[in-house]
Design a protein around this motif. Structure first.
Motif, PDB file in Angstrom:
ATOM      1  N   ILE A 145       0.840  -1.195   0.000  1.00  0.00           N
ATOM      2  CA  ILE A 145       0.000   0.000   0.000  1.00  0.00           C
ATOM      3  C   ILE A 145       0.879   1.250   0.000  1.00  0.00           C
ATOM      4  O   ILE A 145       1.783   1.385   0.824  1.00  0.00           O
ATOM      5  CB  ILE A 145      -0.922   0.037   1.226  1.00  0.00           C
ATOM      6  N   THR A 146       0.610   2.159  -0.927  1.00  0.00           N
ATOM      7  CA  THR A 146       1.246   3.469  -0.944  1.00  0.00           C
ATOM      8  C   THR A 146       0.170   4.508  -1.211  1.00  0.00           C
ATOM      9  O   THR A 146      -0.642   4.341  -2.110  1.00  0.00           O
ATOM     10  CB  THR A 146       2.324   3.573  -2.044  1.00  0.00           C
ATOM     11  N   ILE A 147       0.147   5.569  -0.428  1.00  0.00           N
ATOM     12  CA  ILE A 147      -0.777   6.688  -0.636  1.00  0.00           C
ATOM     13  C   ILE A 147       0.017   7.764  -1.372  1.00  0.00           C
ATOM     14  O   ILE A 147       1.135   8.093  -0.970  1.00  0.00           O
ATOM     15  CB  ILE A 147      -1.284   7.260   0.704  1.00  0.00           C
ATOM     16  N   GLY A 148      -0.532   8.335  -2.431  1.00  0.00           N
ATOM     17  CA  GLY A 148       0.156   9.363  -3.194  1.00  0.00           C
ATOM     18  C   GLY A 148      -0.524  10.713  -3.082  1.00  0.00           C
ATOM     19  O   GLY A 148      -1.736  10.811  -3.231  1.00  0.00           O
ATOM     20  N   PHE A 149       0.259  11.743  -2.790  1.00  0.00           N
ATOM     21  CA  PHE A 149      -0.241  13.113  -2.741  1.00  0.00           C
ATOM     22  C   PHE A 149       0.518  13.960  -3.754  1.00  0.00           C
ATOM     23  O   PHE A 149       1.743  13.860  -3.865  1.00  0.00           O
ATOM     24  CB  PHE A 149      -0.034  13.741  -1.354  1.00  0.00           C
ATOM     25  N   LEU A 150      -0.202  14.803  -4.496  1.00  0.00           N
ATOM     26  CA  LEU A 150       0.427  15.797  -5.357  1.00  0.00           C
ATOM     27  C   LEU A 150       0.774  17.003  -4.488  1.00  0.00           C
ATOM     28  O   LEU A 150      -0.031  17.432  -3.661  1.00  0.00           O
ATOM     29  CB  LEU A 150      -0.532  16.243  -6.462  1.00  0.00           C
ATOM     30  N   VAL A 151       1.971  17.541  -4.660  1.00  0.00           N
ATOM     31  CA  VAL A 151       2.396  18.721  -3.911  1.00  0.00           C
ATOM     32  C   VAL A 151       2.931  19.763  -4.885  1.00  0.00           C
ATOM     33  O   VAL A 151       3.373  19.424  -5.983  1.00  0.00           O
ATOM     34  CB  VAL A 151       3.468  18.380  -2.847  1.00  0.00           C
ATOM     35  N   GLY A 152       2.894  21.013  -4.476  1.00  0.00           N
ATOM     36  CA  GLY A 152       3.383  22.087  -5.332  1.00  0.00           C
ATOM     37  C   GLY A 152       4.897  22.181  -5.358  1.00  0.00           C
ATOM     38  O   GLY A 152       5.487  22.541  -6.367  1.00  0.00           O
ATOM     39  N   ASP A 153       5.542  21.862  -4.233  1.00  0.00           N
ATOM     40  CA  ASP A 153       7.000  21.966  -4.128  1.00  0.00           C
ATOM     41  C   ASP A 153       7.475  20.862  -3.188  1.00  0.00           C
ATOM     42  O   ASP A 153       7.398  20.996  -1.964  1.00  0.00           O
ATOM     43  CB  ASP A 153       7.380  23.342  -3.596  1.00  0.00           C
ATOM     44  N   VAL A 154       7.940  19.761  -3.744  1.00  0.00           N
ATOM     45  CA  VAL A 154       8.312  18.603  -2.932  1.00  0.00           C
ATOM     46  C   VAL A 154       9.494  18.903  -2.018  1.00  0.00           C
ATOM     47  O   VAL A 154       9.556  18.419  -0.892  1.00  0.00           O
ATOM     48  CB  VAL A 154       8.537  17.342  -3.803  1.00  0.00           C
ATOM     49  N   LYS A 155      10.436  19.760  -2.448  1.00  0.00           N
ATOM     50  CA  LYS A 155      11.593  20.075  -1.605  1.00  0.00           C
ATOM     51  C   LYS A 155      11.164  20.803  -0.336  1.00  0.00           C
ATOM     52  O   LYS A 155      11.583  20.435   0.763  1.00  0.00           O
ATOM     53  CB  LYS A 155      12.631  20.902  -2.358  1.00  0.00           C
ATOM     54  N   SER A 156      10.329  21.816  -0.472  1.00  0.00           N
ATOM     55  CA  SER A 156       9.893  22.536   0.730  1.00  0.00           C
ATOM     56  C   SER A 156       9.019  21.641   1.607  1.00  0.00           C
ATOM     57  O   SER A 156       9.071  21.736   2.838  1.00  0.00           O
ATOM     58  CB  SER A 156       9.181  23.841   0.375  1.00  0.00           C
ATOM     59  N   ALA A 157       8.228  20.748   0.992  1.00  0.00           N
ATOM     60  CA  ALA A 157       7.405  19.816   1.767  1.00  0.00           C
ATOM     61  C   ALA A 157       8.298  18.888   2.591  1.00  0.00           C
ATOM     62  O   ALA A 157       8.076  18.695   3.794  1.00  0.00           O
ATOM     63  CB  ALA A 157       6.500  19.009   0.843  1.00  0.00           C
ATOM     64  N   ILE A 158       9.324  18.334   1.969  1.00  0.00           N
ATOM     65  CA  ILE A 158      10.240  17.425   2.676  1.00  0.00           C
ATOM     66  C   ILE A 158      11.009  18.176   3.761  1.00  0.00           C
ATOM     67  O   ILE A 158      11.167  17.682   4.880  1.00  0.00           O
ATOM     68  CB  ILE A 158      11.188  16.725   1.681  1.00  0.00           C
ATOM     69  N   ASP A 159      11.481  19.388   3.461  1.00  0.00           N
ATOM     70  CA  ASP A 159      12.189  20.184   4.469  1.00  0.00           C
ATOM     71  C   ASP A 159      11.299  20.434   5.690  1.00  0.00           C
ATOM     72  O   ASP A 159      11.736  20.276   6.838  1.00  0.00           O
ATOM     73  CB  ASP A 159      12.661  21.519   3.886  1.00  0.00           C
ATOM     74  N   GLU A 160      10.046  20.814   5.443  1.00  0.00           N
ATOM     75  CA  GLU A 160       9.096  21.072   6.532  1.00  0.00           C
ATOM     76  C   GLU A 160       8.835  19.801   7.334  1.00  0.00           C
ATOM     77  O   GLU A 160       8.813  19.825   8.574  1.00  0.00           O
ATOM     78  CB  GLU A 160       7.791  21.614   5.947  1.00  0.00           C
ATOM     79  N   LEU A 161       8.635  18.688   6.648  1.00  0.00           N
ATOM     80  CA  LEU A 161       8.338  17.431   7.342  1.00  0.00           C
ATOM     81  C   LEU A 161       9.545  16.921   8.128  1.00  0.00           C
ATOM     82  O   LEU A 161       9.386  16.371   9.219  1.00  0.00           O
ATOM     83  CB  LEU A 161       7.849  16.388   6.343  1.00  0.00           C
ATOM     84  N   LYS A 162      10.757  17.131   7.611  1.00  0.00           N
ATOM     85  CA  LYS A 162      11.965  16.758   8.361  1.00  0.00           C
ATOM     86  C   LYS A 162      12.037  17.548   9.667  1.00  0.00           C
ATOM     87  O   LYS A 162      12.354  16.994  10.722  1.00  0.00           O
ATOM     88  CB  LYS A 162      13.225  17.011   7.529  1.00  0.00           C
ATOM     89  N   GLU A 163      11.733  18.855   9.606  1.00  0.00           N
ATOM     90  CA  GLU A 163      11.744  19.695  10.803  1.00  0.00           C
ATOM     91  C   GLU A 163      10.728  19.212  11.827  1.00  0.00           C
ATOM     92  O   GLU A 163      10.927  19.364  13.032  1.00  0.00           O
ATOM     93  CB  GLU A 163      11.444  21.154  10.443  1.00  0.00           C
ATOM     94  N   LYS A 164       9.624  18.628  11.359  1.00  0.00           N
ATOM     95  CA  LYS A 164       8.574  18.129  12.247  1.00  0.00           C
ATOM     96  C   LYS A 164       8.841  16.707  12.725  1.00  0.00           C
ATOM     97  O   LYS A 164       8.048  16.125  13.440  1.00  0.00           O
ATOM     98  CB  LYS A 164       7.226  18.174  11.525  1.00  0.00           C
ATOM     99  N   GLY A 165       9.970  16.140  12.308  1.00  0.00           N
ATOM    100  CA  GLY A 165      10.340  14.809  12.778  1.00  0.00           C
ATOM    101  C   GLY A 165       9.719  13.650  12.018  1.00  0.00           C
ATOM    102  O   GLY A 165       9.776  12.510  12.465  1.00  0.00           O
ATOM    103  N   VAL A 166       9.142  13.927  10.848  1.00  0.00           N
ATOM    104  CA  VAL A 166       8.545  12.866  10.040  1.00  0.00           C
ATOM    105  C   VAL A 166       9.667  12.017   9.438  1.00  0.00           C
ATOM    106  O   VAL A 166      10.685  12.542   8.979  1.00  0.00           O
ATOM    107  CB  VAL A 166       7.647  13.467   8.931  1.00  0.00           C
TER     108      VAL A 166
END
Length: 137
Positions: A68-89
């Motif tokens: 199972i994989t859930i897919g989300f479209l994002v506007g800017d994957v780099k900023s999304a990953i940076d934000e999620l890393k800061e949140k401990g994801v």
């Protein structure tokens, strides 16, 4: 049979409160409906629904085990990953560039794979074909 669209994707989760925090507070999906044993997230299209696994069956395996994989479209994957890393994801696979766009994969509290995809097409809001050829690992 005449299926019109996908109505929702249901995830059996170990801890519904942790999953609500992840999908609503960390990822940012709005809660559409909520009961103690069921939560619908999203605003349009298919809803992501969370349901405690213990109410139906024991939670076994992870997304890697069951495919199972859930897919989300994002506007800017780099900023999304940076934000999620800061949140401990937890990041399963950092950003990879392909012809169709950029893709990264994170893990939710139950180890479900969550694909974040930034398409390289002008019609970013409608593009879904970019998932072809992407694999979670």
């Amino acid at each position: 049979m005449n299926i019109k669209k996908v109505g929702n994707v249901i995830l059996a989760v170990k801890d519904i409160d942790k999953s609500i925090q992840f999908y609503h507070e960390l990822i940012g999906l709005p809660i559409k409906n909520q009961r103690r044993s069921w939560v619908d997230l999203g605003t349009s299209g298919a809803m992501l629904s969370l349901h405690p696994a213990s109410l139906t069956a024991q939670h076994v395996g992870s997304s890697i085990d069951n495919g199972i994989t859930i897919g989300f479209l994002v506007g800017d994957v780099k900023s999304a990953i940076d934000e999620l890393k800061e949140k401990g994801v937890r990041i399963h696979r950092d950003i990879v560039e392909r012809d169709a766009g950029k893709n990264a994969v994170i893990l939710d509290p139950d180890d479900y794979l969550i694909s974040l995809f930034e398409p390289n097409f002008e019609d970013k809001a409608q593009q879904t074909g970019g998932y072809h050829g992407f694999t979670p690992s």
